[in-house]
Design an enzyme around this catalytic site. Structure first.
Site, PDB file in Angstrom:
ATOM      1  N   LYS A   9       0.825  -1.212   0.000  1.00  0.00           N
ATOM      2  CA  LYS A   9       0.000   0.000   0.000  1.00  0.00           C
ATOM      3  C   LYS A   9       0.862   1.267   0.000  1.00  0.00           C
ATOM      4  O   LYS A   9       2.087   1.199   0.232  1.00  0.00           O
ATOM      5  CB  LYS A   9      -0.933  -0.043   1.223  1.00  0.00           C
ATOM      6  CG  LYS A   9      -1.956  -1.191   1.176  1.00  0.00           C
ATOM      7  CD  LYS A   9      -2.952  -1.117   2.332  1.00  0.00           C
ATOM      8  CE  LYS A   9      -3.987  -2.224   2.259  1.00  0.00           C
ATOM      9  NZ  LYS A   9      -5.033  -2.104   3.337  1.00  0.00           N
ATOM     10  N   TYR A  49     -12.272  -2.378  -3.773  1.00  0.00           N
ATOM     11  CA  TYR A  49     -12.783  -2.547  -2.404  1.00  0.00           C
ATOM     12  C   TYR A  49     -14.310  -2.450  -2.352  1.00  0.00           C
ATOM     13  O   TYR A  49     -14.870  -2.118  -1.309  1.00  0.00           O
ATOM     14  CB  TYR A  49     -12.144  -1.521  -1.470  1.00  0.00           C
ATOM     15  CG  TYR A  49     -10.776  -1.936  -0.932  1.00  0.00           C
ATOM     16  CD1 TYR A  49     -10.629  -3.093  -0.160  1.00  0.00           C
ATOM     17  CD2 TYR A  49      -9.645  -1.179  -1.168  1.00  0.00           C
ATOM     18  CE1 TYR A  49      -9.393  -3.468   0.345  1.00  0.00           C
ATOM     19  CE2 TYR A  49      -8.399  -1.554  -0.659  1.00  0.00           C
ATOM     20  CZ  TYR A  49      -8.292  -2.698   0.098  1.00  0.00           C
ATOM     21  OH  TYR A  49      -7.065  -3.073   0.614  1.00  0.00           O
ATOM     22  N   ASN A 112      -1.914   0.343   6.716  1.00  0.00           N
ATOM     23  CA  ASN A 112      -1.476  -0.947   7.256  1.00  0.00           C
ATOM     24  C   ASN A 112      -0.620  -1.761   6.278  1.00  0.00           C
ATOM     25  O   ASN A 112      -0.603  -2.982   6.321  1.00  0.00           O
ATOM     26  CB  ASN A 112      -2.654  -1.745   7.828  1.00  0.00           C
ATOM     27  CG  ASN A 112      -3.678  -2.124   6.782  1.00  0.00           C
ATOM     28  OD1 ASN A 112      -3.534  -1.772   5.614  1.00  0.00           O
ATOM     29  ND2 ASN A 112      -4.690  -2.858   7.192  1.00  0.00           N
ATOM     30  N   HIS A 115      -2.093  -5.333   1.468  1.00  0.00           N
ATOM     31  CA  HIS A 115      -3.350  -6.061   1.261  1.00  0.00           C
ATOM     32  C   HIS A 115      -2.999  -7.467   0.821  1.00  0.00           C
ATOM     33  O   HIS A 115      -2.029  -7.664   0.092  1.00  0.00           O
ATOM     34  CB  HIS A 115      -4.201  -5.406   0.161  1.00  0.00           C
ATOM     35  CG  HIS A 115      -5.241  -6.329  -0.395  1.00  0.00           C
ATOM     36  ND1 HIS A 115      -6.457  -6.531   0.212  1.00  0.00           N
ATOM     37  CD2 HIS A 115      -5.216  -7.176  -1.459  1.00  0.00           C
ATOM     38  CE1 HIS A 115      -7.149  -7.438  -0.470  1.00  0.00           C
ATOM     39  NE2 HIS A 115      -6.411  -7.835  -1.494  1.00  0.00           N
ATOM     40  N   GLU A 126      -9.337 -10.980  -7.832  1.00  0.00           N
ATOM     41  CA  GLU A 126      -8.460  -9.824  -7.665  1.00  0.00           C
ATOM     42  C   GLU A 126      -7.314  -9.844  -8.679  1.00  0.00           C
ATOM     43  O   GLU A 126      -6.906  -8.799  -9.189  1.00  0.00           O
ATOM     44  CB  GLU A 126      -7.906  -9.793  -6.239  1.00  0.00           C
ATOM     45  CG  GLU A 126      -8.986  -9.472  -5.208  1.00  0.00           C
ATOM     46  CD  GLU A 126      -8.477  -9.466  -3.774  1.00  0.00           C
ATOM     47  OE1 GLU A 126      -9.291  -9.222  -2.874  1.00  0.00           O
ATOM     48  OE2 GLU A 126      -7.262  -9.707  -3.562  1.00  0.00           O
TER      49      GLU A 126
HETATM   50  P1  ATP Z   1      -6.916  -5.920   3.208  1.00  0.00           P
HETATM   51  O1  ATP Z   1      -8.248  -6.249   2.577  1.00  0.00           O
HETATM   52  O2  ATP Z   1      -6.451  -4.521   2.940  1.00  0.00           O
HETATM   53  O3  ATP Z   1      -5.906  -6.979   2.930  1.00  0.00           O
HETATM   54  P2  ATP Z   1      -7.798  -7.065   5.640  1.00  0.00           P
HETATM   55  O4  ATP Z   1      -8.311  -8.173   4.783  1.00  0.00           O
HETATM   56  O5  ATP Z   1      -6.875  -7.436   6.764  1.00  0.00           O
HETATM   57  O6  ATP Z   1      -7.063  -5.978   4.785  1.00  0.00           O
HETATM   58  P3  ATP Z   1     -10.455  -5.973   5.621  1.00  0.00           P
HETATM   59  O7  ATP Z   1     -11.437  -6.319   6.661  1.00  0.00           O
HETATM   60  O8  ATP Z   1     -10.598  -6.600   4.262  1.00  0.00           O
HETATM   61  O9  ATP Z   1      -8.993  -6.238   6.232  1.00  0.00           O
HETATM   62  O10 ATP Z   1     -10.460  -4.386   5.458  1.00  0.00           O
HETATM   63  C1  ATP Z   1      -9.882  -3.765   4.312  1.00  0.00           C
HETATM   64  C2  ATP Z   1      -9.110  -2.552   4.747  1.00  0.00           C
HETATM   65  O11 ATP Z   1     -10.018  -1.601   5.294  1.00  0.00           O
HETATM   66  C3  ATP Z   1      -8.098  -2.821   5.855  1.00  0.00           C
HETATM   67  O12 ATP Z   1      -6.838  -3.179   5.360  1.00  0.00           O
HETATM   68  C4  ATP Z   1      -8.042  -1.504   6.585  1.00  0.00           C
HETATM   69  O13 ATP Z   1      -7.105  -0.623   5.977  1.00  0.00           O
HETATM   70  C5  ATP Z   1      -9.434  -0.951   6.409  1.00  0.00           C
HETATM   71  N1  ATP Z   1     -10.224  -1.227   7.602  1.00  0.00           N
HETATM   72  C6  ATP Z   1     -10.757  -2.399   7.983  1.00  0.00           C
HETATM   73  N2  ATP Z   1     -11.430  -2.308   9.127  1.00  0.00           N
HETATM   74  C7  ATP Z   1     -11.305  -1.013   9.501  1.00  0.00           C
HETATM   75  C8  ATP Z   1     -11.763  -0.254  10.610  1.00  0.00           C
HETATM   76  N3  ATP Z   1     -12.497  -0.810  11.579  1.00  0.00           N
HETATM   77  N4  ATP Z   1     -11.438   1.052  10.654  1.00  0.00           N
HETATM   78  C9  ATP Z   1     -10.701   1.625   9.679  1.00  0.00           C
HETATM   79  N5  ATP Z   1     -10.236   0.964   8.605  1.00  0.00           N
HETATM   80  C10 ATP Z   1     -10.527  -0.332   8.521  1.00  0.00           C
HETATM   81 MG    MG Z   2      -9.505  -7.813   3.073  1.00  0.00          MG
END
Ligand code: ATP
Ligand code: MG
Length: 137
Positions: A9, A49, A112, A115, A126
């Site tokens: 990211k 997303y 974070n 992804h 994807e």
């Molecule tokens: P990614 O999809 O980015 O790999 P992930 O699968 O660990 O991450 P997801 O639940 O798919 O997490 O959420 C997608 C992204 O949305 C997260 O990477 C994070 O940056 C953001 N996100 C998720 N939950 C929250 C939250 N509660 N508050 C703020 N941002 C969030």
């Molecule tokens: Mg995810």
């Protein structure tokens, strides 16, 4: 052979740790089938997303994902999806296990670092979102 999609990211690209993160994939036995740096448009990020469109953090997530270039990679290997998720660590870096990518390189739940696809089926969708078959070797 199983494939999964990784995105380094904008925060991690800005920190200049792309090589360190790719090296972790290789050290874990995953192969880089293709990788490319790109700047996502707002439409790209919204489409990628889309599953989170109704979540309160969607707008911030899209804004963050287009705040700078990303590095999109197809990883290949046995259990590639699960291995990559293990390497990444928990979504919130404060909860990520020591030694994971997010523990070492991420600053917040928004910024974070990486992804990773969360299922083999999503991985396929994807990968097709970003790449044509002829780009993946
Ligand atoms: P990614 O999809 O980015 O790999 P992930 O699968 O660990 O991450 P997801 O639940 O798919 O997490 O959420 C997608 C992204 O949305 C997260 O990477 C994070 O940056 C953001 N996100 C998720 N939950 C929250 C939250 N509660 N508050 C703020 N941002 C969030
Ligand atoms: Mg995810």
């Amino acid at each position: 052979m199983e494939q999964t999609l990784s995105i380094i990211k904008p925060d991690a690209v800005a920190k200049n740790v792309v090589g360190q993160i790719l090296a972790r994939f290789e050290a874990a036995g995953l192969r880089i089938a293709t990788t490319t740096k790109m700047q996502l448009s707002q439409a790209d990020a919204e489409a990628f997303y889309a599953v989170h469109a109704a979540r309160p953090f969607f707008k911030d997530l899209v804004e963050f994902m287009i705040s700078g270039p990303v590095v999109v990679t197809v990883l290949e290997g046995e259990n590639a999806m699960a291995i990559n998720r293990d390497l990444m660590g928990a979504t919130n870096p404060a909860e990520a296990a020591p030694g994971t990518i997010r523990a070492d390189f991420a600053d917040s739940i928004d910024a974070n670092a990486v992804h990773g696809s969360d299922s083999v089926e999503n991985a396929s969708n994807e990968i097709n979102f970003f790449f044509a078959q002829r780009e993946i070797y």
